[in-house]
Scaffold this motif. Structure first.
Motif, PDB file in Angstrom:
ATOM      1  N   ASP A 128      52.984  27.635  31.914  1.00  0.00           N
ATOM      2  CA  ASP A 128      53.268  28.099  30.558  1.00  0.00           C
ATOM      3  C   ASP A 128      53.718  29.550  30.596  1.00  0.00           C
ATOM      4  N   VAL A 129      54.793  29.833  29.872  1.00  0.00           N
ATOM      5  CA  VAL A 129      55.284  31.205  29.765  1.00  0.00           C
ATOM      6  C   VAL A 129      54.373  31.973  28.810  1.00  0.00           C
ATOM      7  N   LYS A 130      53.796  33.091  29.294  1.00  0.00           N
ATOM      8  CA  LYS A 130      52.873  33.879  28.489  1.00  0.00           C
ATOM      9  C   LYS A 130      53.477  35.181  27.984  1.00  0.00           C
ATOM     10  N   GLY A 131      54.660  35.523  28.453  1.00  0.00           N
ATOM     11  CA  GLY A 131      55.295  36.742  27.995  1.00  0.00           C
ATOM     12  C   GLY A 131      56.314  37.234  28.990  1.00  0.00           C
ATOM     13  N   THR A 132      57.049  38.255  28.604  1.00  0.00           N
ATOM     14  CA  THR A 132      58.035  38.883  29.482  1.00  0.00           C
ATOM     15  C   THR A 132      57.895  40.394  29.385  1.00  0.00           C
ATOM     16  N   ARG A 133      58.403  41.081  30.387  1.00  0.00           N
ATOM     17  CA  ARG A 133      58.394  42.536  30.386  1.00  0.00           C
ATOM     18  C   ARG A 133      59.490  43.016  31.329  1.00  0.00           C
ATOM     19  N   ARG A 134      59.782  44.295  31.275  1.00  0.00           N
ATOM     20  CA  ARG A 134      60.721  44.921  32.199  1.00  0.00           C
ATOM     21  C   ARG A 134      59.915  45.696  33.235  1.00  0.00           C
ATOM     22  N   GLY A 135      60.210  45.456  34.513  1.00  0.00           N
ATOM     23  CA  GLY A 135      59.453  46.127  35.549  1.00  0.00           C
ATOM     24  C   GLY A 135      60.056  45.945  36.924  1.00  0.00           C
ATOM     25  N   ARG A 136      59.330  46.412  37.946  1.00  0.00           N
ATOM     26  CA  ARG A 136      59.790  46.343  39.337  1.00  0.00           C
ATOM     27  C   ARG A 136      58.721  45.658  40.195  1.00  0.00           C
ATOM     28  N   ILE A 137      59.084  44.601  40.883  1.00  0.00           N
ATOM     29  CA  ILE A 137      58.159  43.970  41.842  1.00  0.00           C
ATOM     30  C   ILE A 137      58.774  43.910  43.237  1.00  0.00           C
ATOM     31  N   GLY A 138      59.844  44.678  43.442  1.00  0.00           N
ATOM     32  CA  GLY A 138      60.453  44.723  44.767  1.00  0.00           C
ATOM     33  C   GLY A 138      61.332  43.521  45.045  1.00  0.00           C
ATOM     34  N   ARG A 139      61.443  43.177  46.310  1.00  0.00           N
ATOM     35  CA  ARG A 139      62.350  42.114  46.726  1.00  0.00           C
ATOM     36  C   ARG A 139      61.743  40.721  46.577  1.00  0.00           C
ATOM     37  N   GLN A 140      60.452  40.642  46.365  1.00  0.00           N
ATOM     38  CA  GLN A 140      59.818  39.332  46.209  1.00  0.00           C
ATOM     39  C   GLN A 140      60.235  38.689  44.892  1.00  0.00           C
ATOM     40  N   ALA A 141      60.403  37.383  44.916  1.00  0.00           N
ATOM     41  CA  ALA A 141      60.816  36.659  43.703  1.00  0.00           C
ATOM     42  C   ALA A 141      59.631  36.388  42.791  1.00  0.00           C
ATOM     43  N   VAL A 142      58.452  36.156  43.388  1.00  0.00           N
ATOM     44  CA  VAL A 142      57.253  35.802  42.632  1.00  0.00           C
ATOM     45  C   VAL A 142      56.107  36.684  43.100  1.00  0.00           C
ATOM     46  N   ARG A 143      55.297  37.166  42.160  1.00  0.00           N
ATOM     47  CA  ARG A 143      54.135  37.978  42.521  1.00  0.00           C
ATOM     48  C   ARG A 143      52.884  37.371  41.904  1.00  0.00           C
ATOM     49  N   LEU A 144      51.866  37.145  42.747  1.00  0.00           N
ATOM     50  CA  LEU A 144      50.588  36.637  42.266  1.00  0.00           C
ATOM     51  C   LEU A 144      49.825  37.767  41.599  1.00  0.00           C
ATOM     52  N   LEU A 145      49.355  37.538  40.370  1.00  0.00           N
ATOM     53  CA  LEU A 145      48.601  38.545  39.637  1.00  0.00           C
ATOM     54  C   LEU A 145      47.101  38.302  39.707  1.00  0.00           C
ATOM     55  N   ALA A 146      46.663  37.056  39.523  1.00  0.00           N
ATOM     56  CA  ALA A 146      45.230  36.738  39.536  1.00  0.00           C
ATOM     57  C   ALA A 146      45.067  35.247  39.804  1.00  0.00           C
ATOM     58  N   ARG A 147      43.873  34.886  40.245  1.00  0.00           N
ATOM     59  CA  ARG A 147      43.591  33.466  40.496  1.00  0.00           C
ATOM     60  C   ARG A 147      42.096  33.204  40.370  1.00  0.00           C
ATOM     61  N   ASN A 148      41.744  31.920  40.219  1.00  0.00           N
ATOM     62  CA  ASN A 148      40.331  31.559  40.140  1.00  0.00           C
ATOM     63  C   ASN A 148      39.639  31.803  41.472  1.00  0.00           C
ATOM     64  N   GLY A 149      38.340  32.042  41.430  1.00  0.00           N
ATOM     65  CA  GLY A 149      37.567  32.160  42.657  1.00  0.00           C
ATOM     66  C   GLY A 149      37.250  30.785  43.214  1.00  0.00           C
ATOM     67  N   PRO A 150      36.838  30.710  44.482  1.00  0.00           N
ATOM     68  CA  PRO A 150      36.468  29.416  45.075  1.00  0.00           C
ATOM     69  C   PRO A 150      35.389  28.719  44.248  1.00  0.00           C
ATOM     70  N   LEU A 151      35.568  27.434  43.988  1.00  0.00           N
ATOM     71  CA  LEU A 151      34.635  26.686  43.156  1.00  0.00           C
ATOM     72  C   LEU A 151      33.503  26.114  43.997  1.00  0.00           C
ATOM     73  N   THR A 152      32.330  26.027  43.400  1.00  0.00           N
ATOM     74  CA  THR A 152      31.162  25.464  44.070  1.00  0.00           C
ATOM     75  C   THR A 152      30.908  24.064  43.542  1.00  0.00           C
ATOM     76  N   TRP A 153      30.843  23.082  44.459  1.00  0.00           N
ATOM     77  CA  TRP A 153      30.589  21.691  44.090  1.00  0.00           C
ATOM     78  C   TRP A 153      29.258  21.246  44.686  1.00  0.00           C
ATOM     79  N   PRO A 154      28.452  20.464  43.939  1.00  0.00           N
ATOM     80  CA  PRO A 154      27.154  20.024  44.473  1.00  0.00           C
ATOM     81  C   PRO A 154      27.302  18.835  45.407  1.00  0.00           C
ATOM     82  N   CYS A 155      26.463  18.807  46.439  1.00  0.00           N
ATOM     83  CA  CYS A 155      26.421  17.656  47.334  1.00  0.00           C
ATOM     84  C   CYS A 155      25.972  16.429  46.544  1.00  0.00           C
ATOM     85  N   ALA A 156      26.599  15.293  46.795  1.00  0.00           N
ATOM     86  CA  ALA A 156      26.279  14.065  46.068  1.00  0.00           C
ATOM     87  C   ALA A 156      24.863  13.578  46.350  1.00  0.00           C
ATOM     88  N   VAL A 157      24.282  13.988  47.479  1.00  0.00           N
ATOM     89  CA  VAL A 157      22.972  13.479  47.872  1.00  0.00           C
ATOM     90  C   VAL A 157      21.844  14.431  47.498  1.00  0.00           C
TER      91      VAL A 157
END
Length: 309
Positions: free
Chosen positions: A225-254
């Motif tokens: 989903d597009v959340k907005g646009t802005r004017r800026g500089r990110i260098g030569r990279q086409a895509v820049r990661l800004l944030a992500r979820n932390g590793p999720l904790t799952w319970p053992c089935a047993v």
């Protein structure tokens, strides 16, 4: 309550391969949900097989599962929402709800000092049905969809070089190697183009919503989903990661302790295919390739995706 209902879907796999019809996809989602509710799919026989002898290991595992703590998916999902993610620019902890706002402010503060100023599009990436996984990123609007595809493969998806596509504004943009001349005998033909299209051009013909599909067999579907646009500089990279979820904790089935492995086949209980190291020893997939490490990706436990990330 005392009746048995048999739902039989003929040629389900080949239909998914040869059509992009939303009705067929809906049938597949319904079947998958029913299989999960039924404990991995129940094969109903017209008459019991008198020669059938259950595997003793299956019986032992089934008994352990009956004695295991109940797996409350809602509670686990709620706990996941409390787990902080991480801003990849400043290192701050961010929640899923606040990540977009934080990223919008933090991105400008971490722009490159040199280079051309360009229009940047902020994108929120989620996995339908697995909303605990999320990414915030920004991309130059003159970059090609192929760059976005490669980025998603690198961070979340790539396992065996599968094909992929973006669905944007009623047009499918296909990855390299896809036969653009293919037409489905089951659905009305859709316009297909390559991923050489630029982001600004495809967004001009859409409502700002993008669907990405990787692997047309064991498909991982993402929503952008597009959340907005802005004017800026990110260098030569086409895509820049800004944030992500932390590793999720799952319970053992047993035992309910944090699991380290996931069963790719969901052989015993697809509602909770996670196990810890101790209870992996009694799992039917222990000696094969069924148990895979849990990783921070919606493709965890799917196909050959086992990369540590």
């Amino acid at each position: 309550d005392d009746d048995v209902v048999v739902v039989q879907m003929i040629n389900r796999a080949i239909l998914l391969i040869h059509t992009d019809n939303e009705e067929v996809k809906s049938i597949h989602r319904v079947c998958s949900t029913l299989e999960a509710l039924a404990g991995g799919g129940v094969e109903v026989l017209a008459r019991p097989d008198p020669e059938f002898v259950p595997d003793p290991e299956d019986l032992v595992h089934a008994a352990a599962m009956r004695a295991a703590p109940a797996f409350d998916l809602a509670a686990v999902t709620k706990a996941h929402r409390r787990q902080p993610g991480r801003c990849e620019l400043c290192g701050a902890g961010v929640t899923s709800a606040g990540a977009g706002r934080h990223a919008a402010m933090c991105a400008a503060e971490h722009d490159e000092q040199k280079g051309a100023v360009q229009t940047l599009v902020q994108l929120r990436v989620t996995a339908p049905g697995l909303s605990d996984y999320w990414l915030e990123m920004e991309m130059g609007d003159d970059a090609k969809l192929d760059a976005l595809d490669q980025f998603l493969r690198y961070i979340w998806l790539e396992c065996c070089g599968h094909l992929s596509l973006f669905s944007i504004g009623g047009i499918d943009y296909c990855s390299r190697g896809t036969d653009l001349e293919f037409s489905s005998p089951f659905a009305a033909p859709r316009e297909e183009r390559s991923m050489s299209a630029r982001l600004r051009d495809v967004l001009a013909r859409s409502d700002g919503r993008i669907v990405h599909e990787y692997d047309f067999g064991s498909t991982t579907r993402l929503k952008l989903d597009v959340k907005g646009t802005r004017r800026g500089r990110i260098g030569r990279q086409a895509v820049r990661l800004l944030a992500r979820n932390g590793p999720l904790t799952w319970p053992c089935a047993v035992c309910g302790v944090p699991a380290t492995l996931v069963c790719a086949y969901g052989r015993y209980d697809p509602g909770n295919p996670f196990v810890c190291e101790e209870h992996a020893k009694g799992h039917g997939c222990e000696e094969g390739e069924g148990l895979m490490p849990i990783v921070n990706s919606p493709r965890s436990g799917v196909c050959g995706y086992t990369i540590e990330t």
